[in-house]
Motif scaffolding. Structure first.
Motif, PDB file in Angstrom:
ATOM      1  N   CYS A   1       0.825  -1.208   0.000  1.00  0.00           N
ATOM      2  CA  CYS A   1       0.000   0.000   0.000  1.00  0.00           C
ATOM      3  C   CYS A   1       0.862   1.263   0.000  1.00  0.00           C
ATOM      4  O   CYS A   1       1.776   1.403   0.816  1.00  0.00           O
ATOM      5  CB  CYS A   1      -0.898  -0.019   1.236  1.00  0.00           C
ATOM      6  SG  CYS A   1      -1.878   1.459   1.418  1.00  0.00           S
TER       7      CYS A   1
ATOM      8  N   CYS B   1      -0.481   4.299   0.473  1.00  0.00           N
ATOM      9  CA  CYS B   1      -1.332   5.369   1.016  1.00  0.00           C
ATOM     10  C   CYS B   1      -0.508   6.498   1.647  1.00  0.00           C
ATOM     11  O   CYS B   1      -0.839   7.669   1.507  1.00  0.00           O
ATOM     12  CB  CYS B   1      -2.289   4.812   2.075  1.00  0.00           C
ATOM     13  SG  CYS B   1      -3.724   3.973   1.385  1.00  0.00           S
TER      14      CYS B   1
ATOM     15  N   VAL C   1      -0.906  -1.722  -6.594  1.00  0.00           N
ATOM     16  CA  VAL C   1      -2.164  -2.470  -6.518  1.00  0.00           C
ATOM     17  C   VAL C   1      -3.382  -1.614  -6.884  1.00  0.00           C
ATOM     18  O   VAL C   1      -4.522  -2.089  -6.794  1.00  0.00           O
ATOM     19  CB  VAL C   1      -2.352  -3.069  -5.107  1.00  0.00           C
ATOM     20  CG1 VAL C   1      -1.326  -4.155  -4.849  1.00  0.00           C
ATOM     21  CG2 VAL C   1      -2.261  -1.988  -4.034  1.00  0.00           C
ATOM     22  N   PHE C   2      -3.143  -0.384  -7.326  1.00  0.00           N
ATOM     23  CA  PHE C   2      -4.249   0.519  -7.673  1.00  0.00           C
ATOM     24  C   PHE C   2      -5.083  -0.055  -8.826  1.00  0.00           C
ATOM     25  O   PHE C   2      -4.554  -0.358  -9.905  1.00  0.00           O
ATOM     26  CB  PHE C   2      -3.691   1.888  -8.074  1.00  0.00           C
ATOM     27  CG  PHE C   2      -4.738   2.856  -8.588  1.00  0.00           C
ATOM     28  CD1 PHE C   2      -5.714   3.356  -7.753  1.00  0.00           C
ATOM     29  CD2 PHE C   2      -4.732   3.258  -9.920  1.00  0.00           C
ATOM     30  CE1 PHE C   2      -6.673   4.241  -8.215  1.00  0.00           C
ATOM     31  CE2 PHE C   2      -5.681   4.147 -10.396  1.00  0.00           C
ATOM     32  CZ  PHE C   2      -6.655   4.641  -9.547  1.00  0.00           C
TER      33      PHE C   2
ATOM     34  N   GLY D   1      -6.370  -0.066   1.104  1.00  0.00           N
ATOM     35  CA  GLY D   1      -5.962   1.114   1.862  1.00  0.00           C
ATOM     36  C   GLY D   1      -7.100   2.098   2.025  1.00  0.00           C
ATOM     37  O   GLY D   1      -8.106   2.045   1.306  1.00  0.00           O
TER      38      GLY D   1
ATOM     39  N   CYS E   1      -7.275   5.284   1.374  1.00  0.00           N
ATOM     40  CA  CYS E   1      -7.498   6.287   0.317  1.00  0.00           C
ATOM     41  C   CYS E   1      -8.473   5.785  -0.752  1.00  0.00           C
ATOM     42  O   CYS E   1      -8.975   6.554  -1.557  1.00  0.00           O
ATOM     43  CB  CYS E   1      -6.187   6.649  -0.360  1.00  0.00           C
ATOM     44  SG  CYS E   1      -4.959   7.308   0.759  1.00  0.00           S
ATOM     45  N   MET E   2      -8.713   4.479  -0.786  1.00  0.00           N
ATOM     46  CA  MET E   2      -9.666   3.911  -1.746  1.00  0.00           C
ATOM     47  C   MET E   2     -11.051   3.772  -1.128  1.00  0.00           C
ATOM     48  O   MET E   2     -12.042   3.597  -1.833  1.00  0.00           O
ATOM     49  CB  MET E   2      -9.153   2.544  -2.224  1.00  0.00           C
ATOM     50  CG  MET E   2      -9.907   1.947  -3.388  1.00  0.00           C
ATOM     51  SD  MET E   2      -9.826   2.944  -4.891  1.00  0.00           S
ATOM     52  CE  MET E   2      -8.430   2.198  -5.740  1.00  0.00           C
TER      53      MET E   2
HETATM   54  S1  SF4 Z   1      -5.665   2.976  -1.237  1.00  0.00           S
HETATM   55 FE1  SF4 Z   1      -5.124   1.213  -2.476  1.00  0.00          FE
HETATM   56  S2  SF4 Z   1      -4.439   2.044  -4.434  1.00  0.00           S
HETATM   57 FE2  SF4 Z   1      -4.419   3.727  -2.940  1.00  0.00          FE
HETATM   58  S3  SF4 Z   1      -2.326   3.741  -2.183  1.00  0.00           S
HETATM   59 FE3  SF4 Z   1      -3.519   2.502  -0.725  1.00  0.00          FE
HETATM   60  S4  SF4 Z   1      -3.327   0.402  -1.528  1.00  0.00           S
HETATM   61 FE4  SF4 Z   1      -2.624   1.754  -3.159  1.00  0.00          FE
END
Ligand code: SF4
Length: 397
Positions: free
Chosen positions: A327, A329, A344-345, A356, A358-359
């Motif tokens: 991650c 984040c 992994v986005f 994470g 932020c998603m």
């Molecule tokens: S929320 Fe998901 S995509 Fe965004 S930085 Fe964290 S792990 Fe990566």
């Protein structure tokens, strides 16, 4: 609609965009004397609400290449560290406790599960729309302990404080807060003290500023030499604020300006600030996801109201838990990486299956990129230049 339509007017927006282009042309990469000698001008929008609006209206795609918007740590769900989520789950697993919270935080992963998964396993967790709803649940269930998992910047702290005052006035003894309110200016100072962060100015958060006013950002302009413009949330607000930051840079000024003066006063909201000062005290340290421990950046309940403090009433482990190895984040929240740079986005991490924070949050940068179809910013943008809201099939809320 007064104060809405005029701030979504495409012609006004086009006019401001032309002014932005004219100023940006004075800062070509490599130009001597430019504050951005080998890179675009980097302006951070602090607030997740601004990030969401920027993607909704496709504003980033309308800007010249020499201006880059950087997404800041202003989403309260995103900055909540895993250890604090684990504490909330510990509270919820106590059979005596009803844990109440806002819906956004339910799906954020803790170290082994989310609050939603804990709820599925039988924990009594209830979504509320305000802390007053939580107080009503406490009044309705005098045989249980009702804890409100309080998160948010100075925007939401006043309503939490007023709820504690109401609980005290009504003599409600089975209500308490797990207080995780945070403060925006110390976080900005922590960002600016990081060596790898190159920022030229800030678009200041509108909602927080309705409470604290524009004055507290002066330290950013005076001590760190970065212009700040407090901004509203409509597309014309954001473009005008960006232009105001650039105008300060091109004319060599550095101060705090208030684009959102229709709602933000220089000294903020005295009633709201009074409630915060009465009920809360500043913590020595608070851990932020991605930013670590930041001095004087969080609030806890004042000892005078200790009977409403869940950290006094219950034994909480306060663990430190590292983020998932994959991650990014932390880097997203510091503005040093874009979501598509996380491995992994859009694959292992999506809004339906978030790795994470932020998603998860509707204000998170990763969710904004995903929901508005910007899975890879190197692809042609999908948003239009007409300022019509960009709707992706992935938009879920
Ligand atoms: S929320 Fe998901 S995509 Fe965004 S930085 Fe964290 S792990 Fe990566």
């Amino acid at each position: 609609m007064k104060y809405v339509h005029e701030f979504r007017d495409p012609q006004r927006a086009q006019g401001i965009l032309r002014q932005i282009e004219a100023i940006a042309a004075q800062f070509p990469p490599g130009s001597p004397g430019s504050s951005a000698s080998d890179r675009p001008l980097r302006i951070m929008e602090i607030c997740g609400g601004h990030t969401h609006a920027i993607f909704k209206y496709g504003l980033a795609d309308l800007l010249p290449d020499t201006v880059e918007l950087i997404h800041g740590p202003g989403c309260p769900v995103c900055i909540m560290p895993k250890g604090r989520l684990d504490d909330a789950i510990t509270l919820a697993q106590n059979p005596q406790v009803i844990l109440t919270t806002f819906g956004d935080v339910l799906r954020v992963p803790g170290s082994s599960q989310s609050l939603l998964q804990a709820k599925a396993q039988g924990a009594d967790i209830r979504v509320v729309y305000s802390p007053l709803d939580a107080l009503q649940i406490a009044i309705a269930h005098p045989d249980r302990e009702v804890v409100f998992f309080a998160i948010g910047f100075e925007t939401t702290a006043p309503s939490t404080a007023l709820t504690v005052l109401q609980a005290a006035a009504q003599g409600v003894s089975n209500f308490s807060l797990f207080c995780n309110h945070v403060l925006v200016v110390p976080a900005l100072e922590a960002l600016l003290n990081q060596p790898d962060l190159q920022l030229d100015g800030f678009i200041g958060p509108g909602h927080v500023s309705m409470v604290i006013g524009a004055r507290p950002y002066r330290v950013i302009a005076e001590r760190y030499g970065k212009p700040v413009v407090v901004s509203g949330f409509e597309p014309v607000d954001i473009l005008q604020s960006l232009w105001m930051v650039l105008d300060q840079l091109v004319t060599g000024r550095c101060t705090v300006e208030n684009q959102y003066s229709r709602l933000v006063a220089e000294d903020g909201n005295a009633v709201a600030l009074g409630a915060i000062a009465q009920v809360f005290t500043v913590r020595e340290q608070f851990e932020w996801r991605g930013l670590g421990e930041i001095p004087a950046s969080g609030l806890r309940i004042h000892p005078d109201y200790a009977q409403f403090d869940a950290e006094v009433k219950f034994s909480l482990p306060h663990p430190h838990v590292d983020d998932h190895r994959a991650c990014a984040c932390g880097d997203i929240l510091r503005g040093v990486k874009k979501p598509w740079e996380c491995k992994v986005f859009g694959t292992a991490c999506t809004p339906d299956s978030p790795l994470g924070a932020c998603m998860v949050s509707s204000e998170g940068a990763c969710a904004a990129y995903y929901n508005y179809g910007q899975l890879d910013r190197r692809r042609p943008a999908t948003s239009s230049a007409s300022l019509a809201p960009s709707h992706s099939s992935r938009v879920r809320r």
